[in-house]
Enzyme design. Structure first.
Site, PDB file in Angstrom:
ATOM      1  N   SER A 193      39.603  31.645  41.481  1.00 15.30           N
ATOM      2  CA  SER A 193      38.591  31.970  40.481  1.00 15.30           C
ATOM      3  C   SER A 193      39.208  32.908  39.450  1.00 15.30           C
ATOM      4  O   SER A 193      40.365  33.312  39.573  1.00 15.30           O
ATOM      5  CB  SER A 193      37.396  32.642  41.146  1.00 15.30           C
ATOM      6  N   LYS A 194      38.422  33.246  38.476  1.00 17.88           N
ATOM      7  CA  LYS A 194      38.892  34.105  37.375  1.00 17.88           C
ATOM      8  C   LYS A 194      39.511  35.410  37.902  1.00 17.88           C
ATOM      9  O   LYS A 194      40.362  35.995  37.258  1.00 17.88           O
ATOM     10  CB  LYS A 194      37.734  34.435  36.432  1.00 17.88           C
ATOM     11  N   ARG A 195      39.020  35.830  39.061  1.00 16.94           N
ATOM     12  CA  ARG A 195      39.550  37.044  39.680  1.00 16.94           C
ATOM     13  C   ARG A 195      41.071  36.968  39.864  1.00 16.94           C
ATOM     14  O   ARG A 195      41.775  37.955  39.809  1.00 16.94           O
ATOM     15  CB  ARG A 195      38.918  37.199  41.067  1.00 16.94           C
TER      16      ARG A 195
END
Ligand code: GLU
Length: 484
Positions: free
Chosen positions: A254-256
């Site tokens: 994910s963007k994380r």
């Protein structure tokens, strides 16, 4: 009782050519996982003389956008994943989806359900309180037409309640789902719009899809979708549900973890061939092969080689593979891709002169960079024009020492034939005369020619820039030194 419909791979008389597809929903940036699914589907079809199709799953009008569709088309183009025919809009097939819902209704494989939202919610609340299954069992499943009120209805599939559905998955193996865990899913909503579950099956069937390769988050959907295939007596495609991509910490990417959008990777300067190679290795393997060409990947790719465990995204490996593809790439193709990269970062287009310089420089630029972003940095001597703007390190060469060196060098340069060997010999002669190393001559030259301290070889730069431009930059630099 088990499901009885034929799977395409089981039917010995099945000689249909392979047809795969990618079916992204245009609800946001094209995810790197979608790109990998598209790549697997593309490789599988292309390696077998089959077809690879693109369907935009835009049935959800509220969440779909033109912008996201454009992003998908651009992402596919950048990655070089060419598809057969035009991209199909799922929304535009809505009339056909409705038609199938009514066919199922007429054949007794579906029914009209008049239950209201409130009734269904009340059922669920009661089930929760009684700790029984919240799977909705509509009382309308077995109602006769005479009992039907004149009221809004949805059309539900009359799903099997007994037995087991077995998804014969090429990656996951046989996945068994008890039919009593599946509800009578809605096919057509009360406003006559088809649901996504119906649309996927009808479209895959109509498009002749033989192999559905997609993320394993769709595995449960497969069991329910098979109910429609069975009811329509359509052959069930071969399923291959591939594990999602994880980040380095073992959690869904994910963007994380950093960039997840295909476009972001283009804008970071990765090249498409390297990206294809890396994404192919992400969850699939062919022996110990890490670096391979498209041709090899098409020949080698099969569903058996897909790993059951999720792959972890590794930026270092991506950089490494992309670097290898950079070095191996055709100069002209690399230049074309560079132009696409510049558009993606909204930079100015190259002038004709710059393009010529790039083509001349590609052999040494591509071996010293892994990404277009690095290549552009190395190519500052091409991008810059006089007066050359110097970065801080380059400015350190503005000194009387540099004047001394360059004043010795320039008369020699004016008389030398302008090829790499002669330029090298000329610089070496001056170095010997001044009793300094070649590096001492190169340092002020880097500043003069490129305005940078980390550059390609000064000899290479001079050859590309040509005599007049090289000397003009050197004279300009000497003047700067004199003014300082
Ligand atoms: N539209 C779905 C998605 O973007 C894919 C459906 C499918 O591949 O069957 O996740």
């Amino acid at each position: 009782m088990q499901n009885s419909a034929t799977h395409l791979d089981e039917n010995p008389t099945n000689s249909r050519p392979v047809v795969t597809r990618i079916a992204p929903s245009p609800t946001g940036d094209m995810h790197i996982g979608t790109a990998r699914t598209a790549l697997f589907s593309w490789l599988y079809a292309r390696g077998r003389g089959g077809k690879f199709l693109l369907r935009i799953e835009d049935t959800d009008r509220a969440r779909s956008s033109e912008q996201a569709t454009k992003g998908i088309l651009e992402g596919m183009e950048w990655l070089g994943l060419d598809y057969d025919g035009e991209a199909v809009s799922q929304f535009e097939q809505a009339a056909r989806h409705v038609e199938v819902a009514y066919q199922l209704l007429e054949a007794g494989n579906a029914y009209k359900c008049f239950a209201t939202q409130e009734e269904i919610e009340a059922f669920r609340e009661k089930a929760r309180a009684e700790k029984s299954s919240t799977l909705y069992h509509s009382p309308w499943r077995d109602a006769s037409i005479d009992e039907h009120p004149d009221a809004p209805f949805v059309i539900r599939l009359k799903a099997k309640r007994e037995g087991t559905t077995i998804i014969k998955d090429a990656v996951q193996g046989n996945v068994k789902i008890r039919n009593n865990q599946l509800d009578d899913m809605i096919l057509l909503r009360s406003d006559n719009t088809p649901t996504y579950m119906l649309a996927v099956v009808v479209d895959d069937h109509d498009m002749g899809v033989t192999h559905v390769i997609r993320g394993d988050d769709h595995l449960n959907n497969a069991a329910r979708q098979m109910g429609i295939y069975e009811a329509m007596e359509w052959p069930i495609p071969v399923y291959a549900h591939i594990p999602l991509i994880f980040g380095p910490d073992g959690k869904k990417m994910s963007k994380r973890h950093g960039a997840t959008g295909v476009k972001e990777y283009q804008a970071m300067g990765y090249n498409a061939a390297g990206m294809r190679n890396y994404l192919a290795r992400l969850g699939w393997s062919h022996g110990d092969d890490e670096f391979f060409t498209d041709e090899q990947a098409k020949e080698w790719f099969d569903l058996e080689g897909i790993n059951k465990a999720p792959a972890r995204f590794d930026t270092k490996k991506l950089d490494n593979i992309c670097g290898q593809h950079f070095a191996a790439a055709d100069d002209k193709e690399l230049l074309e891709e560079l132009e696409g990269y510049l558009i993606s970062i909204e930079a100015a287009a190259l002038t004709s002169a710059q393009k010529i310089s790039f083509l001349k420089s590609m052999p040494f630029l591509k071996t010293s960079a892994k990404k277009f972003s690095q290549l552009i940095e190395k190519a500052n001597f091409i991008m810059a024009s006089r007066p050359i703007e110097m970065d801080e390190k380059a400015q350190k060469q503005i000194s009387s020492v540099s004047i001394g060196i360059l004043n010795e060098l320039t008369p020699e340069l004016q008389n030398v034939s302008w090829d790499r060997d002669s330029l090298e010999a000329c610089a070496n002669t001056v170095a010997q005369r001044l009793e300094i190393g070649f590096g001492k001559i190169a340092a002020p030259l880097r500043s003069a020619l490129a305005g940078r301290s980390a550059t390609p070889s000064v000899l290479d730069m001079m050859v590309v820039l040509g005599k007049d431009e090289s000397l003009a930059r050197i004279f300009e630099f000497v003047e700067l030194c004199q003014e300082a």
